[in-house]
Design a protein around this motif. Structure first.
Motif, PDB file in Angstrom:
ATOM      1  N   LEU A 163       0.816  -1.222   0.000  1.00 32.20           N
ATOM      2  CA  LEU A 163       0.000   0.000   0.000  1.00 32.20           C
ATOM      3  C   LEU A 163       0.850   1.273   0.000  1.00 32.20           C
ATOM      4  O   LEU A 163       0.305   2.386  -0.042  1.00 32.20           O
ATOM      5  N   ALA A 164       2.169   1.092   0.009  1.00 37.73           N
ATOM      6  CA  ALA A 164       3.055   2.252   0.193  1.00 37.73           C
ATOM      7  C   ALA A 164       2.928   3.284  -0.920  1.00 37.73           C
ATOM      8  O   ALA A 164       3.073   4.476  -0.675  1.00 37.73           O
ATOM      9  N   ALA A 165       2.653   2.824  -2.135  1.00 36.84           N
ATOM     10  CA  ALA A 165       2.617   3.770  -3.262  1.00 36.84           C
ATOM     11  C   ALA A 165       1.199   4.253  -3.569  1.00 36.84           C
ATOM     12  O   ALA A 165       0.959   4.856  -4.616  1.00 36.84           O
ATOM     13  N   HIS A 166       0.278   3.988  -2.670  1.00 35.83           N
ATOM     14  CA  HIS A 166      -1.113   4.384  -2.940  1.00 35.83           C
ATOM     15  C   HIS A 166      -1.217   5.894  -3.136  1.00 35.83           C
ATOM     16  O   HIS A 166      -0.611   6.652  -2.373  1.00 35.83           O
ATOM     17  N   PRO A 167      -1.968   6.332  -4.149  1.00 36.35           N
ATOM     18  CA  PRO A 167      -1.998   7.775  -4.433  1.00 36.35           C
ATOM     19  C   PRO A 167      -2.693   8.620  -3.362  1.00 36.35           C
ATOM     20  O   PRO A 167      -2.339   9.788  -3.183  1.00 36.35           O
ATOM     21  N   THR A 168      -3.685   8.055  -2.657  1.00 34.48           N
ATOM     22  CA  THR A 168      -4.411   8.905  -1.696  1.00 34.48           C
ATOM     23  C   THR A 168      -4.453   8.352  -0.273  1.00 34.48           C
ATOM     24  O   THR A 168      -4.748   9.099   0.652  1.00 34.48           O
ATOM     25  N   CYS A 169      -4.196   7.076  -0.097  1.00 30.06           N
ATOM     26  CA  CYS A 169      -4.269   6.489   1.248  1.00 30.06           C
ATOM     27  C   CYS A 169      -2.864   6.249   1.775  1.00 30.06           C
ATOM     28  O   CYS A 169      -1.947   5.966   1.019  1.00 30.06           O
ATOM     29  N   GLN A 170      -2.764   6.331   3.099  1.00 30.78           N
ATOM     30  CA  GLN A 170      -1.467   6.146   3.731  1.00 30.78           C
ATOM     31  C   GLN A 170      -1.611   5.046   4.779  1.00 30.78           C
ATOM     32  O   GLN A 170      -2.396   5.182   5.721  1.00 30.78           O
ATOM     33  N   ALA A 171      -0.878   3.955   4.602  1.00 31.63           N
ATOM     34  CA  ALA A 171      -0.864   2.891   5.606  1.00 31.63           C
ATOM     35  C   ALA A 171       0.255   3.225   6.581  1.00 31.63           C
ATOM     36  O   ALA A 171       1.430   3.264   6.213  1.00 31.63           O
ATOM     37  N   LEU A 172      -0.096   3.499   7.829  1.00 20.36           N
ATOM     38  CA  LEU A 172       0.895   3.988   8.786  1.00 20.36           C
ATOM     39  C   LEU A 172       1.656   2.828   9.415  1.00 20.36           C
ATOM     40  O   LEU A 172       1.072   1.772   9.695  1.00 20.36           O
ATOM     41  N   PRO A 173       2.970   3.016   9.628  1.00 18.13           N
ATOM     42  CA  PRO A 173       3.775   1.929  10.182  1.00 18.13           C
ATOM     43  C   PRO A 173       3.265   1.487  11.551  1.00 18.13           C
ATOM     44  O   PRO A 173       2.747   2.299  12.324  1.00 18.13           O
ATOM     45  N   SER A 174       3.394   0.196  11.830  1.00 18.48           N
ATOM     46  CA  SER A 174       2.875  -0.363  13.075  1.00 18.48           C
ATOM     47  C   SER A 174       3.746  -1.519  13.508  1.00 18.48           C
ATOM     48  O   SER A 174       4.347  -2.207  12.685  1.00 18.48           O
ATOM     49  N   GLN A 175       3.782  -1.747  14.809  1.00 16.04           N
ATOM     50  CA  GLN A 175       4.493  -2.914  15.337  1.00 16.04           C
ATOM     51  C   GLN A 175       3.508  -3.884  15.994  1.00 16.04           C
ATOM     52  O   GLN A 175       3.915  -4.752  16.754  1.00 16.04           O
ATOM     53  N   ALA A 176       2.232  -3.715  15.687  1.00 18.27           N
ATOM     54  CA  ALA A 176       1.229  -4.613  16.264  1.00 18.27           C
ATOM     55  C   ALA A 176       0.610  -5.458  15.142  1.00 18.27           C
ATOM     56  O   ALA A 176       1.126  -5.477  14.032  1.00 18.27           O
ATOM     57  N   ASN A 177      -0.490  -6.140  15.421  1.00 22.07           N
ATOM     58  CA  ASN A 177      -1.153  -6.946  14.392  1.00 22.07           C
ATOM     59  C   ASN A 177      -2.282  -6.163  13.725  1.00 22.07           C
ATOM     60  O   ASN A 177      -3.268  -6.728  13.283  1.00 22.07           O
TER      61      ASN A 177
END
Ligand SMILES: *Cc1c(COP(=O)(O)O)cnc(C)c1O
Length: 355
Positions: free
Chosen positions: A284-298
């Motif tokens: 999802l990193a290159a998605h034009p409008t959405c941002q998947a935020l980094p996480s250390q959980a599930n």
């Protein structure tokens, strides 16, 4: 004579709190509660069922689940008289609010796990919420200022944090815990298996500190309801006074004993979830409008241009997530659990369609 409404005798603090806003759905891909996507392994379930059948259902269970506490202590390397168990760690959060929050202060960050704030409101504790920093890290200085401003109560630190999935620098957590003095400091480690973090040593090093852990996430046993606190025997004795008698039922005790005897399945699942987390986040990193935020959980936060529209679109694709956009700093955000690889493929495809 005045006519009483049915709720007239209910405390105002309780009436003020809205009913829990969770809406069950029937979508096939359930990524809204941070559960393990896999059920308890079939062979362990069969063993648990046969042990359940062998117990006497007509008898009350162990008063304080002593055998289960002993086994959890052995698993965690912890003295059993410092282990307290309840049906889910949510119950422990209520008891901790009773222990050190009522008539005192509950200090946490914002956004935070809703049960801390809910119980503080229901039980009439003074609730102080300090906004997370812009990068979602702990506002150490601001929390220290609040610690100094109030008589001791209870401070919640969640590692990894919920709902952001962020793990803070260990030095920040230690500095905060040190500054907390006589406060009860709760390190909620519901997701620690996914981050590899572990604050047992910090709990061991000081009085008034607890680690909260649960069988609901990495262990995949949310339906059985079992959470526990690791703390000092002295604090466990106080907390235990608030635990209702017989609160862990015979069947849950039997199943948990099987899980603790054969815990190897947990590590394999955590490994898969961690790999899947990085696969989903990179897809999802290159998605034009959405941002998947980094996480250390599930789970992770997905920031979208419009949370309501994104939520509806995913539901139309059979995927349920959790809206978080009403929290400060989380505009547009959905919270999405990591599912099975096939579920994650469906999620990636559905998010990729979003604009
Ligand atoms: C899921 C979760 C828990 C665990 O709740 P249980 O009552 O044990 O199922 C505790 N704390 C946080 C932050 C959670 O997200």
């Amino acid at each position: 004579m005045t006519i009483q409404t049915p709720v007239a005798g209910v405390r105002a603090a309780v009436r003020r709190v809205p009913a829990y806003p969770f809406i069950p759905t029937n979508e096939p891909i359930k990524l809204d509660q941070n559960e393990n996507p896999y059920d308890f392994p079939a062979e362990l379930k069969a063993e648990a069922l046969s042990r359940m059948a062998a117990r006497e259902w007509n008898r009350y269970p162990d008063l304080h689940a002593d055998e289960l506490r002993r086994r959890i202590g052995a698993f965690e390397g912890w003295p059993e008289d410092g282990v307290v168990v309840t049906p889910g760690s949510n119950v422990l959060i209520k008891l901790l609010t009773e222990l050190a929050g009522i008539g005192q202060t509950v200090l946490t960050v914002s956004p935070t796990f809703s049960v801390y704030t809910l119980e503080a409101q229901l039980l009439g504790a003074r609730l102080v919420e300090v906004p997370l920093q812009g990068d979602f890290s702990l506002p150490v200085e601001a929390l220290k200022a609040e610690l100094g401003r109030h008589e001791p109560g209870v401070l919640y630190i969640t590692q990894p944090h919920a709902p952001t999935g962020v793990v803070d620098a260990e030095a920040a957590v230690r500095e905060l815990t040190e500054a907390a003095g006589d406060w009860v400091v709760v390190l909620d480690e519901a997701y620690h298996q996914y981050s590899g973090t572990d604050y047992r040593d910090l709990v061991r090093a000081g009085e008034g500190r607890l680690s909260l852990r649960t069988f609901s996430k990495a262990w995949g046993l949310a339906g059985l309801r079992l959470g526990y606190a690791l703390t000092s025997p002295a604090l466990a004795t106080q907390l235990q006074k608030l635990v209702p008698a017989f609160n862990v039922n015979t069947l849950t005790q039997a199943a948990l004993e099987v899980a603790l005897e054969q815990p190897a399945y947990v590590q394999a699942r955590v490994q898969e979830a961690v790999q899947e987390r990085s696969r989903v986040l990179s897809a999802l990193a290159a998605h034009p409008t959405c941002q998947a935020l980094p996480s250390q959980a599930n789970f992770f936060l997905l920031r979208t241009p419009d949370a309501a529209a994104a939520y509806a679109h995913l539901r139309a694709r059979g995927i349920v997530t959790r809206r978080q956009d009403s929290f400060p700093g989380l505009s547009g955000c959905l919270r999405v659990a990591i599912g099975t690889p096939a579920e994650n493929d469906a999620l990636i495809a559905a998010v990729t369609e979003l604009r």
